[in-house]
Motif scaffolding. Structure first.
Motif, PDB file in Angstrom:
ATOM      1  N   GLU A   1      -9.793  -6.252  13.126  1.00  0.00           N
ATOM      2  CA  GLU A   1      -9.186  -7.314  13.709  1.00  0.00           C
ATOM      3  C   GLU A   1      -9.339  -7.283  15.000  1.00  0.00           C
ATOM      4  O   GLU A   1      -9.797  -8.066  16.068  1.00  0.00           O
ATOM      5  CB  GLU A   1      -7.621  -7.730  13.417  1.00  0.00           C
ATOM      6  CG  GLU A   1      -7.075  -9.065  13.522  1.00  0.00           C
ATOM      7  CD  GLU A   1      -5.832  -9.291  13.140  1.00  0.00           C
ATOM      8  OE1 GLU A   1      -4.991  -9.679  13.913  1.00  0.00           O
ATOM      9  OE2 GLU A   1      -5.448  -8.731  11.882  1.00  0.00           O
TER      10      GLU A   1
ATOM     11  N   ALA B   1      -7.991  -3.072   8.234  1.00  0.00           N
ATOM     12  CA  ALA B   1      -8.082  -4.506   8.454  1.00  0.00           C
ATOM     13  C   ALA B   1      -7.630  -4.557  10.009  1.00  0.00           C
ATOM     14  O   ALA B   1      -7.969  -5.583  10.809  1.00  0.00           O
ATOM     15  CB  ALA B   1      -7.000  -5.148   7.557  1.00  0.00           C
ATOM     16  N   TYR B   2      -6.457  -3.835  10.286  1.00  0.00           N
ATOM     17  CA  TYR B   2      -6.095  -4.049  11.751  1.00  0.00           C
ATOM     18  C   TYR B   2      -6.903  -3.684  12.671  1.00  0.00           C
ATOM     19  O   TYR B   2      -7.217  -4.233  13.592  1.00  0.00           O
ATOM     20  CB  TYR B   2      -4.777  -3.049  11.801  1.00  0.00           C
ATOM     21  CG  TYR B   2      -4.096  -2.930  13.157  1.00  0.00           C
ATOM     22  CD1 TYR B   2      -3.583  -3.945  13.699  1.00  0.00           C
ATOM     23  CD2 TYR B   2      -4.402  -1.977  13.925  1.00  0.00           C
ATOM     24  CE1 TYR B   2      -3.080  -3.869  15.024  1.00  0.00           C
ATOM     25  CE2 TYR B   2      -4.060  -1.716  15.315  1.00  0.00           C
ATOM     26  CZ  TYR B   2      -3.375  -2.842  15.884  1.00  0.00           C
ATOM     27  OH  TYR B   2      -2.803  -2.784  16.822  1.00  0.00           O
TER      28      TYR B   2
ATOM     29  N   TYR C   1      -4.038   1.019   0.024  1.00  0.00           N
ATOM     30  CA  TYR C   1      -3.223   0.045   0.678  1.00  0.00           C
ATOM     31  C   TYR C   1      -3.313   0.457   2.098  1.00  0.00           C
ATOM     32  O   TYR C   1      -3.708  -0.480   3.060  1.00  0.00           O
ATOM     33  CB  TYR C   1      -1.914  -0.240   0.167  1.00  0.00           C
ATOM     34  CG  TYR C   1      -0.899  -1.319   0.741  1.00  0.00           C
ATOM     35  CD1 TYR C   1      -1.041  -2.390   1.048  1.00  0.00           C
ATOM     36  CD2 TYR C   1       0.023  -0.552   1.939  1.00  0.00           C
ATOM     37  CE1 TYR C   1      -0.270  -3.132   1.732  1.00  0.00           C
ATOM     38  CE2 TYR C   1       0.843  -1.079   2.494  1.00  0.00           C
ATOM     39  CZ  TYR C   1       0.916  -2.623   2.651  1.00  0.00           C
ATOM     40  OH  TYR C   1       1.615  -3.180   3.191  1.00  0.00           O
ATOM     41  N   LEU C   2      -2.807   1.645   2.570  1.00  0.00           N
ATOM     42  CA  LEU C   2      -2.505   2.074   3.652  1.00  0.00           C
ATOM     43  C   LEU C   2      -4.013   2.026   4.642  1.00  0.00           C
ATOM     44  O   LEU C   2      -4.023   1.574   5.687  1.00  0.00           O
ATOM     45  CB  LEU C   2      -1.934   3.583   3.760  1.00  0.00           C
ATOM     46  CG  LEU C   2      -0.535   3.545   3.521  1.00  0.00           C
ATOM     47  CD1 LEU C   2      -0.243   5.203   3.495  1.00  0.00           C
ATOM     48  CD2 LEU C   2       0.129   2.838   4.427  1.00  0.00           C
TER      49      LEU C   2
ATOM     50  N   THR D   1     -11.470  -5.345   1.291  1.00  0.00           N
ATOM     51  CA  THR D   1     -10.307  -4.678   0.494  1.00  0.00           C
ATOM     52  C   THR D   1     -10.442  -4.767  -0.828  1.00  0.00           C
ATOM     53  O   THR D   1      -9.728  -4.034  -1.662  1.00  0.00           O
ATOM     54  CB  THR D   1      -9.290  -5.649   1.228  1.00  0.00           C
ATOM     55  OG1 THR D   1      -9.279  -5.636   2.651  1.00  0.00           O
ATOM     56  CG2 THR D   1      -7.620  -5.198   0.877  1.00  0.00           C
TER      57      THR D   1
ATOM     58  N   TYR E   1      -9.620  -2.073  -4.044  1.00  0.00           N
ATOM     59  CA  TYR E   1      -8.731  -1.975  -5.192  1.00  0.00           C
ATOM     60  C   TYR E   1      -9.408  -1.839  -6.599  1.00  0.00           C
ATOM     61  O   TYR E   1      -9.032  -1.345  -7.667  1.00  0.00           O
ATOM     62  CB  TYR E   1      -7.695  -3.033  -5.164  1.00  0.00           C
ATOM     63  CG  TYR E   1      -6.533  -3.144  -4.093  1.00  0.00           C
ATOM     64  CD1 TYR E   1      -5.586  -1.992  -4.230  1.00  0.00           C
ATOM     65  CD2 TYR E   1      -6.802  -3.853  -2.858  1.00  0.00           C
ATOM     66  CE1 TYR E   1      -4.928  -1.825  -3.031  1.00  0.00           C
ATOM     67  CE2 TYR E   1      -5.868  -3.497  -1.886  1.00  0.00           C
ATOM     68  CZ  TYR E   1      -4.800  -2.665  -1.993  1.00  0.00           C
ATOM     69  OH  TYR E   1      -3.828  -2.693  -0.976  1.00  0.00           O
TER      70      TYR E   1
ATOM     71  N   THR F   1     -10.516   6.537   0.595  1.00  0.00           N
ATOM     72  CA  THR F   1     -10.596   6.240   2.394  1.00  0.00           C
ATOM     73  C   THR F   1     -12.006   5.857   2.897  1.00  0.00           C
ATOM     74  O   THR F   1     -11.690   4.980   3.390  1.00  0.00           O
ATOM     75  CB  THR F   1      -9.977   7.684   2.908  1.00  0.00           C
ATOM     76  OG1 THR F   1      -9.158   8.277   2.270  1.00  0.00           O
ATOM     77  CG2 THR F   1      -9.592   7.235   4.321  1.00  0.00           C
TER      78      THR F   1
ATOM     79  N   ALA G   1     -12.096   2.315   1.750  1.00  0.00           N
ATOM     80  CA  ALA G   1     -11.612   1.427   2.607  1.00  0.00           C
ATOM     81  C   ALA G   1     -12.380   1.159   4.013  1.00  0.00           C
ATOM     82  O   ALA G   1     -12.365   0.056   4.519  1.00  0.00           O
ATOM     83  CB  ALA G   1     -10.401   2.031   2.764  1.00  0.00           C
TER      84      ALA G   1
ATOM     85  N   THR H   1      -6.683   0.250   3.522  1.00  0.00           N
ATOM     86  CA  THR H   1      -7.317  -0.840   4.056  1.00  0.00           C
ATOM     87  C   THR H   1      -6.419  -1.737   5.011  1.00  0.00           C
ATOM     88  O   THR H   1      -7.211  -2.305   5.865  1.00  0.00           O
ATOM     89  CB  THR H   1      -7.304  -1.789   2.745  1.00  0.00           C
ATOM     90  OG1 THR H   1      -5.749  -1.861   2.183  1.00  0.00           O
ATOM     91  CG2 THR H   1      -8.338  -1.192   1.748  1.00  0.00           C
ATOM     92  N   ARG H   2      -5.281  -1.470   5.313  1.00  0.00           N
ATOM     93  CA  ARG H   2      -4.301  -2.236   6.074  1.00  0.00           C
ATOM     94  C   ARG H   2      -4.762  -1.850   7.585  1.00  0.00           C
ATOM     95  O   ARG H   2      -4.949  -2.544   8.350  1.00  0.00           O
ATOM     96  CB  ARG H   2      -2.996  -2.028   5.933  1.00  0.00           C
ATOM     97  CG  ARG H   2      -2.377  -2.965   4.997  1.00  0.00           C
ATOM     98  CD  ARG H   2      -2.772  -4.373   5.140  1.00  0.00           C
ATOM     99  NE  ARG H   2      -2.242  -5.000   6.206  1.00  0.00           N
ATOM    100  CZ  ARG H   2      -1.050  -5.681   6.564  1.00  0.00           C
ATOM    101  NH1 ARG H   2      -0.595  -6.053   5.207  1.00  0.00           N
ATOM    102  NH2 ARG H   2      -0.734  -6.409   7.581  1.00  0.00           N
ATOM    103  N   THR H   3      -4.871  -0.490   7.633  1.00  0.00           N
ATOM    104  CA  THR H   3      -5.235   0.034   8.917  1.00  0.00           C
ATOM    105  C   THR H   3      -6.797  -0.608   9.329  1.00  0.00           C
ATOM    106  O   THR H   3      -6.793  -0.707  10.443  1.00  0.00           O
ATOM    107  CB  THR H   3      -5.434   1.686   8.754  1.00  0.00           C
ATOM    108  OG1 THR H   3      -4.074   2.063   8.018  1.00  0.00           O
ATOM    109  CG2 THR H   3      -5.719   2.414  10.061  1.00  0.00           C
TER     110      THR H   3
END
Lengths: 126, 619
Positions: free
Chosen positions: B191, B187-188, B180-181, B118, B122, B110, B113, B183-185
């Motif tokens: 952004e 990234a969001y 995944y979760l 990203t 990984y 976490t 991330a 990094t996506r969070t």
């Protein structure tokens, strides 16, 4: 009695002619000069009783500069001068130095009515 | 960057916790643990954290000196990598696959991330999987000794392939799903943050431009000096657009060249290269036709007249907008940038808006300049006319007066009559010229130079009335003057002008009153004013003529019928003079019965302070 001499200093010959006729009819002897220097010369030669001096001749203040030269000459200084101008008298008097030593007795604006001319001349010459 | 500081701070706690947990397990829970390596692990964590702390402050100092000189990401990678090693060490000495410490990898993925790109997350997830799997395999195969926490698990599990497989499977999948979760969070969030940042930047930009537009709009009304307007425009545009320079070129008199009128940010030498000649400059022609044009790279644009000079001055791109007035193009406004392809659509819109404001300001200033020149010409004209027009008429009159006065010898009655007619015409011409001059000088402000003084109205009116005694009695008129008992009815004015104003009124009264009539001039006090009435029993003024009485060149029809000659300027001049000295004029009239003009002038006494008089006389 010798007639009194009046000197007209004006570059306008027509005006000199008119004033000459008026003054001569009253018994004065009239001399004229077409510019300041000539006027100064005539004053020295003829010793007039009064000078009518146009302010604006070849240069706008020629008449005024000549009166200054007159004032510096002890022989001419006592001769009364009437300044004649085509601009209203008070307007002109404003820009004119009122030095005590200049023997300017009056400003008259053109045109001069014959009666007025005679009246003023009589006042200073008699 | 600050997340790394935060991580270093957390790691102090982690290191101390590792030491404390080992102590707790050993002393309090009475578990048989490999205390020495575990304590060593805790100390190791604290040690490398100290090193990281030092590196980090070193890096901060370096960044403060040269921004962008090193990558904070690399430090984050080192941190996570060190943590991974420390973790696997602690895991190994607390039971390998049986260790509850395994769960701590999830924290770290976490954290990774949050701090790293990203891809790196990984990579670290894979690394963690590889380390844990490797350790498990090594212990299973006996390549590494298995060091359990004795008493924690009822049976050792590290030799059960099914358990190992299941454990590793779920560990790995959890790690990757979490990666995944997270990094996506992240990234969001990133952004969103970028959007907010961009929005803030755009808002700041827009607000700066709005300010500049407001300023350029203000210039429109702030000054009428052309050079001042131009200089303010170039200066404010350069600042608002954050460009290297801004210039304004105006069309010359021939409309064939554009001449530099103002520049900000470029040396005067740069502009000595010359004017832009429209015939040789298609770009300038297109801009003047209304286009806004970019030059993205001066060296690769054949539309430019002076590309080399521009490049030499360090200019790489320009943006040019037309300055268009109400009657056609005025010139161009151009901004310059040191970089290639600097300008955007937004810049073009902004420059166009500035140009629109600027055009109005420039045109106003130009119009004002023209007016000033005209005014100066009028002033000179008035002075010229004074001498050139007035004196010949004066000479004609003098000659005629000499003749009619009999100074040049006797005349026949016919000659006398004809010369007197000629003189009357000359007199009228003289009056007309005087009136016109008076009006012209009044309009050109020459009057304000006339000296004012205290004028005794009683004395002035007496003098003027005296002037008309003879003409009045010749015409069979009664001329009466009524004065107050007060000794000094004074006003503040130029005596000659006031004379002229009153003279006009008395002259009119005498002129337009038939034989046997009455003209009365009366002066009386009225509040803090003097009221002067000029009353006659003359022809009067028709009702329809009254509103036009003070218009230039207007004459009432019955006045025209009565006396042919008249300039129609006398009353205009009179009113001008009266209002100049703070007074007003009024007229009452009945056709065929008579007319009364009433003048009010502010009373003046010498005790009044001087400045008050001055404002009075100019109001």
């Amino acid at each position: 009695m010798e007639p009194k001499i009046i000197l007209l200093v004006d570059d306008d010959a027509d005006l000199v002619l008119a004033n000459r006729l008026v003054l001569e009819s009253a018994g004065y002897q009239v001399e004229s000069a077409a510019n300041g220097q000539e006027g100064l010369q005539k004053m020295r030669e003829r010793k007039p009783a009064l000078v009518l001096m146009d302010v604006m001749m070849a240069s706008p203040l020629e008449g005024y500069y000549i009166t200054q030269q007159i004032a510096e000459d002890p022989e001419l200084r006592a001769i009364p001068i009437i300044m004649v101008s085509s601009i209203a008298s008070t307007q002109y008097a404003e820009s004119f130095p009122t030095d005590q030593y200049l023997n300017i007795v009056e400003f008259i604006s053109k045109p001069i009515e014959p009666e007025k001319l005679l009246e003023r001349v009589k006042l200073y010459v008699g | 960057m600050h997340t790394q500081t935060w991580l270093i701070r957390l790691r102090w706690i982690a290191g101390v916790s590792a030491l404390f947990a080992t102590w707790l397990a050993q002393v309090w829970l009475k578990l048989e643990v490999a205390a020495l390596p575990l304590y060593a692990g805790g100390v190791m964590i604290l040690a490398y954290n100290g090193l990281l702390f030092w590196l980090r402050s070193l890096m901060e100092r370096k960044l403060a000196q040269e921004p962008g000189s090193c990558q904070p990401c690399n430090l984050a990678r080192i941190q996570i990598a060190l943590d991974w090693l420390a973790m696997i060490w602690l895991v190994h000495f607390s039971g390998g696959i049986e260790s509850p410490l395994l769960l701590y990898f999830f924290f770290h993925i976490t954290l990774a991330a949050i701090m790293l790109p990203t891809r790196d997350v990984y990579i670290f997830a894979s690394l963690a999987t590889a380390l844990v799997s490797g350790l498990t395999l090594a212990e299973y195969r006996g390549l590494l000794p298995h060091i359990p926490v004795k008493g924690l698990l009822p049976t050792p599990l590290y030799q059960h392939p099914q358990y190992l497989f299941g454990m590793l499977f779920f560990f790995t999948t959890t790690l990757f799903v979490l990666a995944y979760l997270a990094t996506r969070t992240m990234a969001y969030l990133r952004e969103q943050q970028a959007q907010v940042l961009a929005l803030t930047k755009r808002l700041r930009h827009a607000s700066a431009r709005r300010q500049a537009l407001y300023e350029s709009a203000q210039i429109v009304s702030a000054t009428l000096d052309l050079q001042d307007v131009l200089d303010r425009l170039t200066e404010s545009t350069r600042e608002a657009m954050g460009v290297r320079a801004c210039s304004i070129r105006l069309l010359d008199e021939t409309q064939t060249r554009l001449r530099v009128a103002s520049a900000s940010g470029l040396s005067p030498e740069y502009f000595q290269k010359g004017d832009l000649i429209l015939a040789e400059n298609p770009l300038a022609r297109r801009v003047l036709a209304g286009e806004i044009l970019y030059v993205q790279d001066v060296l690769n644009d054949d539309r430019l007249q002076y590309p080399l000079e521009a490049a030499e001055a360090g200019i790489r791109s320009t943006l040019t907008a037309p300055l268009i007035g109400r009657r056609g193009p005025l010139g161009i406004i151009r901004v310059y940038c040191n970089r290639v392809q600097r300008f955007t659509r937004d810049d073009a819109d902004f420059l166009q808006a500035v140009a629109n404001h600027g055009s109005i300001a420039i045109e106003n200033a130009m119009a004002y300049q023209t007016l000033q020149n005209l005014d100066e010409m009028k002033r000179k004209f008035v002075l010229m006319v004074t001498h050139e027009l007035r004196s010949p008429v004066g000479v004609v009159r003098s000659l005629l007066r000499t003749l009619t006065g009999g100074y040049a010898g006797p005349l026949t009655p016919l000659q006398q009559d004809m010369l007197e007619r000629a003189l009357r015409r000359a007199d009228f011409l003289q009056t007309l010229i005087d009136d016109l001059l008076d009006m012209a000088s009044s309009k050109s402000g020459l009057h304000s130079q006339k000296p004012v003084s205290a004028v005794n109205l009683s004395a002035l009116l007496s003098r003027i009335v005296e002037r008309y005694r003879v003409p009045a009695s010749e015409k069979g008129l009664h001329l009466t003057l009524v004065l107050p008992e007060e000794a000094t009815p004074q006003v503040q004015a130029n005596p000659e002008e006031l004379d002229r104003a009153f003279n006009n009124l008395i002259s009119n009264a005498v002129k337009y009153t038939p034989t046997g009539g009455q003209v009365t001039v009366s002066l009386e006090a009225a509040d803090r004013q003097w009221r002067i009435a000029f009353q006659d029993t003359g022809i009067g003024i028709p009702k329809e003529a009254l509103p036009h009485l003070f218009e230039e060149f207007y004459r009432a029809p019955n006045a025209k019928a009565e006396i042919k000659e008249g300039t129609g300027l006398g009353l205009v001049i009179t009113r001008d003079i009266i209002t100049r000295y703070g007074g007003r004029i009024e007229v009452q009239s009945r056709l065929n019965e008579g007319t009364t003009f009433i003048v009010w002038l502010p009373a003046w006494n010498e005790t009044q302070p001087a400045h008050q008089i001055e404002t009075d006389s100019h109001s």
